[in-house]
Design an enzyme around this catalytic site. Sequence first.
Site, PDB file in Angstrom:
ATOM      1  CB  VAL A  57      -0.951   0.007   1.242  1.00  0.00           C
ATOM      2  CG1 VAL A  57      -1.488   1.281   1.383  1.00  0.00           C
ATOM      3  CG2 VAL A  57      -1.838  -1.129   1.252  1.00  0.00           C
ATOM      4  CB  CYS A  58       0.918   4.427  -2.213  1.00  0.00           C
ATOM      5  SG  CYS A  58       1.658   5.955  -2.110  1.00  0.00           S
ATOM      6  CB  VAL A  59       3.390   5.420   2.809  1.00  0.00           C
ATOM      7  CG1 VAL A  59       4.357   6.072   2.067  1.00  0.00           C
ATOM      8  CG2 VAL A  59       3.361   5.963   4.324  1.00  0.00           C
ATOM      9  CB  ALA A  72      -1.971   4.448   3.164  1.00  0.00           C
TER      10      ALA A  72
END
Lengths: 85, 130
Positions: free
Chosen positions: B78-80, B83
């Site tokens: 998941v892209c930080v 997210a």
Amino acid sequence: MKSLYILNNPANLEQCLSAMAPDDALLLIEDAVLLCHQHTLHNSYILEEDLIARGFATKQSHWQAVDYPQFVQLTLQYDKTVTWL
Amino acid sequence: MATFSLLVTASPHSSQGQYSALEFTKALLQQGHTLKRIFFYGDGVLVASRLNCPPSDEINLTKSWAKLAIEHDFELTVCVTAALKRGITNAAEADRNALTGDNLDPAYEISGLGQLTEAMLESDRLITFG
């Protein structure tokens, strides 16, 4: 270099076609299957599951119906895929 | 046999893209291909919350991805930035940003766009579902 274009929004067909080269193919998925009565000059495929889910019969479509395993195969037959969002 | 990675930007709540990606994943694994990573970006990251609780007659995408990833040993990344913007966080990011809780499902990991680049370089095909 041949590309497989994947289209999921029927509103974007013209824009997508304008970016495609003659040897490229187009696969309609999700709501884009509503375009099944259109004709194009390209190799054209349509995801059968999404077509049936929207009340169309496979034979009503001008496009070649594929299932998910054939969808996977198509992505390997072409050098790259472009999902037109 | 080929190696695939997927980029999923579709929201799990308001579009079909996550379901399409899931079905595509099942088909490629069934054919014996390898899946390296699913990279969730944009609204796609919303699937990573372990608090997602859809009605029982709807597919639980969070759990469906987690089950497949564990069975077939691929990464759910998941892209930080995407997210945190949407309230999806693990304990470490919650701590760093002074948030009061965390909600990332344990089958998913938070990382950066470098993981997407790496997936593109190390896979034969990157397929986007938006």
